[in-house]
Design a protein around this motif. Structure first.
Motif, PDB file in Angstrom:
ATOM      1  N   MET A  85       0.842  -1.196   0.000  1.00  0.00           N
ATOM      2  CA  MET A  85       0.000   0.000   0.000  1.00  0.00           C
ATOM      3  C   MET A  85       0.877   1.246   0.000  1.00  0.00           C
ATOM      4  O   MET A  85       0.649   2.193  -0.748  1.00  0.00           O
ATOM      5  CB  MET A  85      -0.911  -0.007   1.230  1.00  0.00           C
ATOM      6  N   ASP A  86       1.914   1.229   0.843  1.00  0.00           N
ATOM      7  CA  ASP A  86       2.824   2.362   0.988  1.00  0.00           C
ATOM      8  C   ASP A  86       4.248   1.822   0.837  1.00  0.00           C
ATOM      9  O   ASP A  86       4.708   1.027   1.665  1.00  0.00           O
ATOM     10  CB  ASP A  86       2.626   3.004   2.366  1.00  0.00           C
ATOM     11  N   ARG A 153      -3.625   0.700  -9.141  1.00  0.00           N
ATOM     12  CA  ARG A 153      -4.113   0.662  -7.762  1.00  0.00           C
ATOM     13  C   ARG A 153      -5.376   1.515  -7.591  1.00  0.00           C
ATOM     14  O   ARG A 153      -5.482   2.626  -8.100  1.00  0.00           O
ATOM     15  CB  ARG A 153      -3.015   1.101  -6.794  1.00  0.00           C
ATOM     16  N   GLY A 154      -6.339   0.923  -6.873  1.00  0.00           N
ATOM     17  CA  GLY A 154      -7.578   1.615  -6.580  1.00  0.00           C
ATOM     18  C   GLY A 154      -8.588   1.638  -7.700  1.00  0.00           C
ATOM     19  O   GLY A 154      -9.655   2.246  -7.565  1.00  0.00           O
ATOM     20  N   ILE A 155      -8.297   0.960  -8.820  1.00  0.00           N
ATOM     21  CA  ILE A 155      -9.093   1.094 -10.037  1.00  0.00           C
ATOM     22  C   ILE A 155      -9.587  -0.271 -10.525  1.00  0.00           C
ATOM     23  O   ILE A 155      -8.841  -1.252 -10.492  1.00  0.00           O
ATOM     24  CB  ILE A 155      -8.242   1.764 -11.143  1.00  0.00           C
ATOM     25  N   ASP A 216       3.532   5.877  -7.388  1.00  0.00           N
ATOM     26  CA  ASP A 216       3.336   4.530  -6.866  1.00  0.00           C
ATOM     27  C   ASP A 216       2.952   3.542  -7.963  1.00  0.00           C
ATOM     28  O   ASP A 216       3.319   2.367  -7.907  1.00  0.00           O
ATOM     29  CB  ASP A 216       2.275   4.562  -5.769  1.00  0.00           C
ATOM     30  N   VAL A 217       2.216   4.012  -8.979  1.00  0.00           N
ATOM     31  CA  VAL A 217       1.865   3.143 -10.101  1.00  0.00           C
ATOM     32  C   VAL A 217       3.120   2.692 -10.835  1.00  0.00           C
ATOM     33  O   VAL A 217       3.238   1.533 -11.250  1.00  0.00           O
ATOM     34  CB  VAL A 217       0.886   3.859 -11.055  1.00  0.00           C
ATOM     35  N   GLY A 241      -1.275   7.438 -19.770  1.00  0.00           N
ATOM     36  CA  GLY A 241      -0.322   6.335 -19.703  1.00  0.00           C
ATOM     37  C   GLY A 241       1.082   6.753 -20.091  1.00  0.00           C
ATOM     38  O   GLY A 241       2.061   6.102 -19.696  1.00  0.00           O
ATOM     39  N   THR A 242       1.213   7.852 -20.859  1.00  0.00           N
ATOM     40  CA  THR A 242       2.553   8.357 -21.167  1.00  0.00           C
ATOM     41  C   THR A 242       3.205   8.965 -19.926  1.00  0.00           C
ATOM     42  O   THR A 242       4.422   8.944 -19.796  1.00  0.00           O
ATOM     43  CB  THR A 242       2.518   9.404 -22.301  1.00  0.00           C
ATOM     44  N   ARG A 243       2.385   9.495 -19.044  1.00  0.00           N
ATOM     45  CA  ARG A 243       2.944  10.024 -17.785  1.00  0.00           C
ATOM     46  C   ARG A 243       3.455   8.888 -16.918  1.00  0.00           C
ATOM     47  O   ARG A 243       4.501   9.014 -16.266  1.00  0.00           O
ATOM     48  CB  ARG A 243       1.890  10.835 -17.040  1.00  0.00           C
ATOM     49  N   ILE A 244       2.729   7.772 -16.891  1.00  0.00           N
ATOM     50  CA  ILE A 244       3.220   6.600 -16.159  1.00  0.00           C
ATOM     51  C   ILE A 244       4.561   6.161 -16.742  1.00  0.00           C
ATOM     52  O   ILE A 244       5.511   5.856 -16.014  1.00  0.00           O
ATOM     53  CB  ILE A 244       2.201   5.452 -16.222  1.00  0.00           C
ATOM     54  N   GLY A 245       4.636   6.123 -18.079  1.00  0.00           N
ATOM     55  CA  GLY A 245       5.882   5.717 -18.728  1.00  0.00           C
ATOM     56  C   GLY A 245       7.037   6.645 -18.392  1.00  0.00           C
ATOM     57  O   GLY A 245       8.150   6.192 -18.101  1.00  0.00           O
ATOM     58  N   ALA A 246       6.782   7.946 -18.422  1.00  0.00           N
ATOM     59  CA  ALA A 246       7.841   8.908 -18.099  1.00  0.00           C
ATOM     60  C   ALA A 246       8.273   8.779 -16.646  1.00  0.00           C
ATOM     61  O   ALA A 246       9.461   8.889 -16.321  1.00  0.00           O
ATOM     62  CB  ALA A 246       7.355  10.326 -18.389  1.00  0.00           C
ATOM     63  N   GLU A 247       7.305   8.537 -15.754  1.00  0.00           N
ATOM     64  CA  GLU A 247       7.643   8.354 -14.338  1.00  0.00           C
ATOM     65  C   GLU A 247       8.464   7.082 -14.136  1.00  0.00           C
ATOM     66  O   GLU A 247       9.432   7.071 -13.358  1.00  0.00           O
ATOM     67  CB  GLU A 247       6.369   8.306 -13.505  1.00  0.00           C
TER      68      GLU A 247
END
Length: 525
Positions: A85-86, A153-155, A216-217, A241-247
């Protein structure tokens, strides 16, 4: 509760959901795999990176009528991935993510897993993978990769889920346009937004809300990579989803094999800049719709595109005070009409339906537009919601710096209206602070860009007329990542695996062989 400019999201729905064929091959058999740990393992996370996955039928993971149909496909298999979770307390509570896979068509030639995300934030990666499984079947991509989608998470099928409003509560919230910007109305709107944030905390738990961010994702995705047995990640992300990729590229640059990022979000752009750029993108799409519509015999906006904004405003502004009826006891509000328009502007394929809806509105009926708005909010025919709006708010409120100053909020609203005049409701700009100003969890997002020197070559796809994620954001993301930009000329939101052979061939060649298209490649008309 809040105005459209503060809830508008970038969401891609790719292709039709793959339903079970009439004559099916034998189903995949339930089995357990232990492939990890593979690659670097952060300290304290060994049990997560090395966990076994129990694969089986997907039917029990369905959460909506749409997914119940899609997940009956017996060539798909699903599992649950356990993550902290954390991440700062890996021995504390855990949560589970739903994961769906279509195995590679030719296991002996398998490159690895292709992990996909459709955007939102709040959209289901499992549903996207189920839909794309039919698209890539028989292609080199389908033969060489296992197609994997996960619900962040959460979805969706992930547990626990973010839950802010009941279905009835969401229906009621959609009728409230919050157009009035008098001091008393602003105070009332802020009171509603404060109550919404408190309700999200009460129904979801503050610990979940505090750990819903893209930070966290990305960590979850690295756990998934290891559990799948892939030393490095191959990823396809659309829109958010591009933001997830960049992160992920910022946190785990050495674990990246390849990334296709389509419909880019610029990770360095601030909240207001991004909002205004998106407004301008939707205005360009609206102008293109008006130009398409004008030559037709029955165009709701008339035969002069230069007057289309005024015609649209005359059609929709009366809804602020008088929502129109639809079938049953539901009504179409002003925010419902503008949300329906936004939904239709994502792709020219829905422009005819938008025109029909505006013609129907002119006759005093909002049924077609209400259906388009329902699609945007994930409302099924049975009245239940997918939860995408709750999840969108939960991620956005911890990802992005908050607008807590009324004057800054009023200026942002003014700039938004100037960029997208078709969405101007005729009232003065509002200084009402949105739900994020009252969110019961801290911001965890950052704007630290990845180090391109540590990354392998990546491929960014950007469309010149993309309404939700403007082309310029793709140009900047490609530069930030030190990657290659492929430009598609057209008006739509995202393009890969949607039928354009120039784009699809380039993207597939890159994912399979790591060969980038030539510098300056442009596709489309």
């Amino acid at each position: 509760m809040t105005r459209l400019l503060t809830v508008l999201g970038a969401l891609v729905l790719v292709g039709a959901v793959a339903c079970a064929p009439t004559s099916q091959p034998p189903p995949l058999q339930p089995h357990t795999e232990q492939n990890g740990p593979v690659g670097p393992v952060p300290a304290g996370l060994e049990r997560y990176y090395g966990q076994s996955l129990e694969w089986g039928p997907c039917a029990e993971y369905a959460t909506t009528p749409r997914t119940r149909s899609a997940y009956r496909n017996r060539r798909l298999e699903c599992t649950r991935l356990t993550v902290p979770m954390d991440y700062s307390e890996p021995r504390g509570r855990s949560l589970t993510l739903g994961v769906l896979r279509k195995p590679a068509g030719q296991p002996s030639r398998r490159v690895g897993s292709l992990v996909v995300n459709p955007g939102g934030p709040g959209a289901s990666g499992m549903t996207m993978a189920a839909g794309l499984s039919g698209t890539v079947a028989g292609t080199e991509l389908g033969r060489r990769f296992g197609l994997v989608g996960f619900d962040p998470r959460g979805i969706g099928a992930s547990l626990p889920r973010v839950n802010c409003l009941t279905a009835d509560g969401r229906d009621a919230e959609r009728l409230d346009s919050d157009a009035n910007t008098s001091p008393s109305a602003v105070a009332r709107t802020e009171s509603e937004n404060r109550a919404y944030a408190a309700r999200c905390a009460r129904r979801s738990g503050t610990e979940l809300l505090a750990n819903m961010g893209t930070r966290d994702v990305a960590k979850d995705m690295d756990v998934l990579r290891s559990a799948l047995g892939d030393e490095k990640l191959t990823y396809l992300g659309y829109s958010y989803g591009t933001r997830i990729g960049a992160e992920y590229a910022e946190q785990f640059p050495g674990n990246v094999r390849a990334m296709v990022l389509d419909g880019a979000i610029d990770p360095k752009q601030d909240t207001v800049q991004s909002m205004v750029a998106q407004a301008a993108g939707f205005q360009r799409a609206f102008d293109a719709f008006a130009a398409w519509c004008a030559p037709r015999a029955s165009c709701a906006l008339g035969d002069d595109p230069s007057r289309a904004v005024g015609v649209y405003q005359r059609l929709t502004r009366p809804l602020v005070r008088r929502p129109v009826p639809t079938a049953g006891d539901r009504r179409l509000s002003y925010s419902g009409a503008t949300t329906a328009t936004i939904q239709a502007l994502y792709s020219p394929s829905t422009w005819p339906r938008l025109n029909d809806g505006l013609l129907q509105l002119e006759r005093g009926n909002g049924q077609i537009l209400l259906g388009l708005a329902d699609s945007y909010y994930g409302r099924a025919d049975n009245g239940q919601y997918s939860g995408i709006t709750d999840s969108f708010d939960a991620v956005r409120c911890v990802d992005d710096p908050r607008i807590t100053d009324r004057a800054r909020k009023r200026e942002a609203d003014r700039r938004y209206r100037r960029a997208a005049p078709f969405l101007d409701d005729g009232y003065p700009p509002s200084g009402a602070r949105g739900p994020c100003a009252f969110w019961p969890a801290p911001v965890t997002g950052d704007t630290v860009p990845p180090d391109p020197a540590k990354l392998p070559p990546t491929l960014v796809l950007s469309t010149t007329g993309d309404p939700a994620t403007p082309h310029e954001a793709g140009v900047r993301l490609a530069k930030t990542l030190g990657g290659r930009l492929l430009t598609f000329r057209g008006t739509r939101h995202t393009v890969f695996l949607r039928g354009n052979s120039c784009v699809d061939d380039a993207g597939i060649r890159y994912l399979v062989d790591l060969k980038l298209p030539p510098e300056g490649t442009r596709c489309g008309s």
